[in-house]
Scaffold this active site. Structure first.
Site, PDB file in Angstrom:
ATOM      1  N   CYS A 171       5.535  -6.708   3.058  1.00  0.00           N
ATOM      2  CA  CYS A 171       4.798  -7.972   2.998  1.00  0.00           C
ATOM      3  C   CYS A 171       5.182  -8.845   1.812  1.00  0.00           C
ATOM      4  O   CYS A 171       4.678  -9.964   1.674  1.00  0.00           O
ATOM      5  CB  CYS A 171       3.298  -7.688   2.975  1.00  0.00           C
ATOM      6  N   HIS A 347      -2.368 -11.973   8.800  1.00  0.00           N
ATOM      7  CA  HIS A 347      -1.330 -11.470   7.891  1.00  0.00           C
ATOM      8  C   HIS A 347       0.007 -11.483   8.627  1.00  0.00           C
ATOM      9  O   HIS A 347       0.242 -10.686   9.539  1.00  0.00           O
ATOM     10  CB  HIS A 347      -1.694 -10.057   7.448  1.00  0.00           C
ATOM     11  N   PHE A 407       3.823  -2.813   1.211  1.00  0.00           N
ATOM     12  CA  PHE A 407       3.960  -1.368   1.267  1.00  0.00           C
ATOM     13  C   PHE A 407       5.277  -0.957   0.610  1.00  0.00           C
ATOM     14  O   PHE A 407       6.306  -1.613   0.751  1.00  0.00           O
ATOM     15  CB  PHE A 407       3.968  -0.890   2.721  1.00  0.00           C
TER      16      PHE A 407
END
Length: 419
Positions: A171, A347, A407
């Site tokens: 992300c 997201h 992550f």
């Protein structure tokens, strides 16, 4: 790679001259911004038959507002994975917005990003292989599923020959791509770079996998209010899809062609936690990322007037980012308007940093901080000045930062200023 001349270096100023997007709340950058200011939500119930057939625990997401194959020509859509389709649409939108500049192809670059790549192509091809055999697997499967497919499509569209690079850092990916573009322009590798990111993984497997991680909101009956950053009742993020692009160029080049300039990109930084594959390090490197980005810009925490936060609406992630910002800004954080725009868009994973950088640039250009919707019960452990309706930003020079964390412990921050 060696810069083309010894004179090129970090003294080159970089500006934003074009913005493009296709998002859950808009078919273009301008529509996405307008709908963001209006408090729109892109989260909707999924109408695909596989939702019920597979018994998915989460039945909603933030899909692109328009289907990309209705925007592209049939033949080009057929040769691109959905993520690359979205990327090409966003890049074209940004290029038009920049005035379709004339530039030597050898001086035009692409810095793009994705978190996952062509997941639809990969999984559909696997289904075809199992059901129909190897001779029925489409011959373009590999060029469509590879993570650099979107960068390649943009590079070929605009004949960009100064390099087409792809970042895959979960992300944080597209914020990192924007930072790479800044470096490449400063170092003289190009005069213009199309930077951004894309993601299209609203597919049953990623939905099931994220749900198994307890990462997704399960407000199936209320998708429009499911993404609620900093709210005490937040229960996870809303999976989104889309793409955003920024046309970045040296200020010298932009001024020479009489381009409209939205803002300056003045700094960026990338760090890594080296801690855990999915959980943020509570004492990790996130504060250092913000500090390094500001240092790269020649600024300090005291200079910041606005922050577009990562704020995914997860119980753990939101508070970790708050604690990091508190370390950097101290008591001054109480007076900084905070926008958490994933509440509207969901997201976008590898595209998140790009759409949020775009919103940050628009905030500076129009001097208005966009709202964070769905914040009805603020978490008392996260005392922030969260903007819940469009708020005017002050006159004078302004500084804003955009945060992205992913992550694997990937952290990326971009710093923008008014012109």
């Amino acid at each position: 790679m060696v810069p083309p001349s010894p004179s090129s270096g970090s003294s080159r100023q970089v500006v934003v001259t074009g913005l493009g997007a296709i998002s859950p709340i808009g078919a273009t950058a301008e529509e996405s911004w307008s709908e963001l200011l209006a408090g729109a939500s892109g989260a909707r119930s999924l109408e695909h038959p596989w939702v019920e057939e597979l018994g998915l625990p989460v039945t909603f997401a933030a899909q692109a507002k328009v289907e990309p194959d209705t925007v592209l020509e049939r033949i080009e859509a057929k040769r691109l994975d959905r993520g690359a389709q979205l990327a090409l649409i966003a890049a074209r939108d940004a290029w038009r917005d920049a005035g379709s500049p004339e530039v030597d192809p050898d001086r035009l670059g692409v810095d793009w990003a994705t978190g996952i790549g062509g997941v639809w192509t990969l999984l559909n091809a696997w289904d075809t292989l199992r059901e129909k055999g190897p001779r029925r697997v489409p011959p373009l499967t590999v060029p469509m599923l590879m993570p650099n497919a979107a960068a390649a499509a943009i590079e070929m569209e605009f004949r960009a020959r100064a390099g087409a690079r792809t970042v895959v850092s979960a992300c944080a990916s597209s914020s990192e791509s924007i930072g790479n573009a800044l470096d490449h322009l400063r170092l003289g590798y190009a005069d213009i770079v199309i930077a951004g990111g894309t993601e299209a993984c609203i597919h049953p497997l990623p939905i099931a996998a994220f749900a198994q991680m307890q990462a997704l909101s399960k407000r199936n009956d209320e998708p429009g209010i499911a993404s609620r950053p900093y709210d005490a009742q937040r229960d996870g993020f809303v999976l989104g899809e889309g793409a955003a692009a920024l046309v970045l160029e040296t200020e010298e080049h932009a001024r020479a062609r009489g381009a409209r300039i939205y803002a300056r990109l003045v700094g960026g930084a990338v760090t890594s936690d080296a801690f855990h594959i999915s959980a943020p390090d509570p004492d990790g490197s996130v504060p250092r990322t913000m500090e390094l980005a500001l240092r790269d810009a020649g600024l300090s925490a005291a200079d910041v007037d606005h922050i577009n936060v990562h704020a995914t609406s997860t119980p753990v992630g939101d508070i970790a980012e708050y604690k990091a910002m508190r370390k950097v800004f101290g008591h001054a954080l109480d007076g900084i308007p905070i926008s958490a725009t994933k509440a509207s868009t969901g997201h976008l994973l590898g595209g998140a940093g790009a759409i949020e950088a775009l919103f940050t640039v628009k905030a500076l250009s129009e001097r208005v901080a966009p709202p964070t919707i769905n914040l009805t019960d603020p978490d008392p452990e996260i005392p922030l000045d969260v903007v819940t309706s469009p708020r005017a930003l002050p006159d004078g020079d302004l500084v804003a930062i955009s945060n992205s964390f992913g992550f694997g412990g990937h952290n990326a921050v971009a710093v923008f200023t008014t012109v």
